[in-house]
Design an enzyme around this catalytic site. Structure first.
Site, PDB file in Angstrom:
ATOM      1  N   GLU A  54       0.807  -1.375   0.199  1.00 39.16           N
ATOM      2  CA  GLU A  54      -0.110   0.059  -0.088  1.00 39.16           C
ATOM      3  C   GLU A  54       0.809   1.270   0.040  1.00 39.16           C
ATOM      4  O   GLU A  54       0.441   2.560  -0.495  1.00 39.16           O
ATOM      5  CB  GLU A  54      -1.130   0.004   1.207  1.00 39.16           C
ATOM      6  CG  GLU A  54      -2.156  -1.125   1.011  1.00 39.16           C
ATOM      7  CD  GLU A  54      -3.016  -1.308   2.340  1.00 39.16           C
ATOM      8  OE1 GLU A  54      -2.618  -1.256   3.358  1.00 39.16           O
ATOM      9  OE2 GLU A  54      -4.310  -1.856   2.076  1.00 39.16           O
TER      10      GLU A  54
ATOM     11  N   ASP B  17     -11.927  -5.923  -3.572  1.00 38.03           N
ATOM     12  CA  ASP B  17     -12.737  -7.140  -3.428  1.00 38.03           C
ATOM     13  C   ASP B  17     -14.212  -6.827  -3.046  1.00 38.03           C
ATOM     14  O   ASP B  17     -14.562  -5.549  -2.445  1.00 38.03           O
ATOM     15  CB  ASP B  17     -12.244  -8.314  -2.473  1.00 38.03           C
ATOM     16  CG  ASP B  17     -11.773  -7.758  -1.244  1.00 38.03           C
ATOM     17  OD1 ASP B  17     -10.906  -7.360  -0.886  1.00 38.03           O
ATOM     18  OD2 ASP B  17     -12.652  -7.990  -0.410  1.00 38.03           O
TER      19      ASP B  17
HETATM   20  C1  LIG Z   1      -2.787 -11.240   3.993  1.00 36.13           C
HETATM   21  C2  LIG Z   1      -3.949 -10.454   3.425  1.00 36.13           C
HETATM   22  C3  LIG Z   1      -4.547  -9.403   4.573  1.00 36.13           C
HETATM   23  C4  LIG Z   1      -5.643  -8.586   3.847  1.00 36.13           C
HETATM   24  C5  LIG Z   1      -5.412  -7.038   4.647  1.00 36.13           C
HETATM   25  C6  LIG Z   1      -6.531  -6.432   3.796  1.00 36.13           C
HETATM   26  N1  LIG Z   1      -6.807  -4.927   4.178  1.00 36.13           N
HETATM   27  C7  LIG Z   1      -6.967  -4.839   5.762  1.00 36.13           C
HETATM   28  O1  LIG Z   1      -7.123  -3.323   5.726  1.00 36.13           O
HETATM   29  C8  LIG Z   1      -7.851  -4.359   3.357  1.00 36.13           C
HETATM   30  C9  LIG Z   1      -9.043  -5.215   3.078  1.00 36.13           C
HETATM   31  C10 LIG Z   1      -9.371  -5.364   1.591  1.00 36.13           C
HETATM   32  N2  LIG Z   1     -10.365  -6.525   1.606  1.00 36.13           N
HETATM   33  C11 LIG Z   1     -10.575  -6.622   2.876  1.00 36.13           C
HETATM   34  C12 LIG Z   1     -11.530  -7.513   3.247  1.00 36.13           C
HETATM   35  N3  LIG Z   1     -12.514  -8.026   2.410  1.00 36.13           N
HETATM   36  N4  LIG Z   1     -11.782  -7.608   4.862  1.00 36.13           N
HETATM   37  C13 LIG Z   1     -11.149  -6.941   5.511  1.00 36.13           C
HETATM   38  N5  LIG Z   1      -9.924  -6.204   5.075  1.00 36.13           N
HETATM   39  C14 LIG Z   1      -9.752  -6.006   3.643  1.00 36.13           C
END
Ligand SMILES: CCCCCCN(CO)Cc1c[nH]c2c(N)ncnc12
Length: 228
Positions: free
Chosen positions: A12, A196
């Protein structure tokens, strides 16, 4: 002015660092802090690692140790609102913690005594962002962002969060960062690009769109720094 730019994941903030070119680094309290000059401002940049605990630590250090006077968060999020598609930008009008639950004492979901369910973000930065969106010719959605220490990949959980908090997107750091900034009286701006839909495909979509969505958010945040 000294401005903090935060992300949760390396991906990010990488687009931010790439755009800056040169910067110095300092390791402190489990994070790497990047120092740079940009558009007449001093920037302090870091990714916290995922979740509310790590993002609260990093936000606190940015304000207390490095003296940031504004904090901009750039990252990705799961979309809830049907108006949001992958790659779209949303800025938080207000934020809440969807995994806080002391309802056993009659409190509402997301409520902590002596605090509030919703934390409002800085209006001035939101109106600046709206102007920038028009100038850039990009759509910028404004809505409620729900934060919790879980990657949401189920329509059932997503729909509960939407119903309970009227949330438009969800992620894992925005509200903790907002809470730190509010306690210190520092204006904050939370921007996310959708990676997503927080449903059964969320894991796959996240992997596919993390980089491109992080780029969308980072580009906009750098415009904000130029105009702040
Ligand atoms: C190893 C993977 C780590 C994913 C971290 C995701 N970030 C958390 O800030 C954003 C995010 C994008 N999509 C998400 C979702 N469906 N649920 C929670 N958080 C998110």
């Amino acid at each position: 002015m000294k401005i903090a730019i935060m992300g949760a994941m390396r991906e990010e903030i990488e687009p931010i660092l790439a755009a800056l070119g040169n910067y110095t680094i300092e390791k402190y309290a489990g994070n790497i802090y990047y120092h740079a000059e940009y558009a007449g401002h001093e920037l302090i940049i870091a990714y916290s690692k995922i979740g509310k605990v790590f993002s609260a630590i990093t936000a606190t250090i940015m304000l207390e140790r490095y003296g940031a006077k504004a904090l901009l968060f750039s990252g990705v999020a799961g979309g809830i609102s049907k108006d949001l598609k992958i790659g779209d930008l949303i800025m938080a009008s207000a934020l809440c913690q969807h995994d806080v639950d002391i309802t056993a004492f009659g409190h509402p979901e997301g409520f902590i005594p002596e605090s509030f369910v919703m934390i409002e973000s800085d209006e001035d930065m939101r109106s600046l962002a709206s102007e920038i969106a028009v100038d850039m010719g990009v759509d910028l959605y404004e809505g409620i962002i729900a934060t919790g220490d879980q990657f949401v990949a189920s329509s059932e959980r997503k729909e509960w969060i939407e119903k309970t908090f009227n949330a438009d997107a969800l992620e894992m750091e925005g509200t903790s960062v907002a809470c730190v900034c509010q306690n210190f009286g520092v204006p904050f701006f939370i921007l996310r690009a959708i990676s997503d839909a927080a449903d059964g495909d969320a894991g796959m979509d996240f992997d596919t769109f993390l980089k491109s969505s992080a780029q969308v958010s980072a580009k906009f945040i750098l415009e904000m720094v130029k105009r702040i």
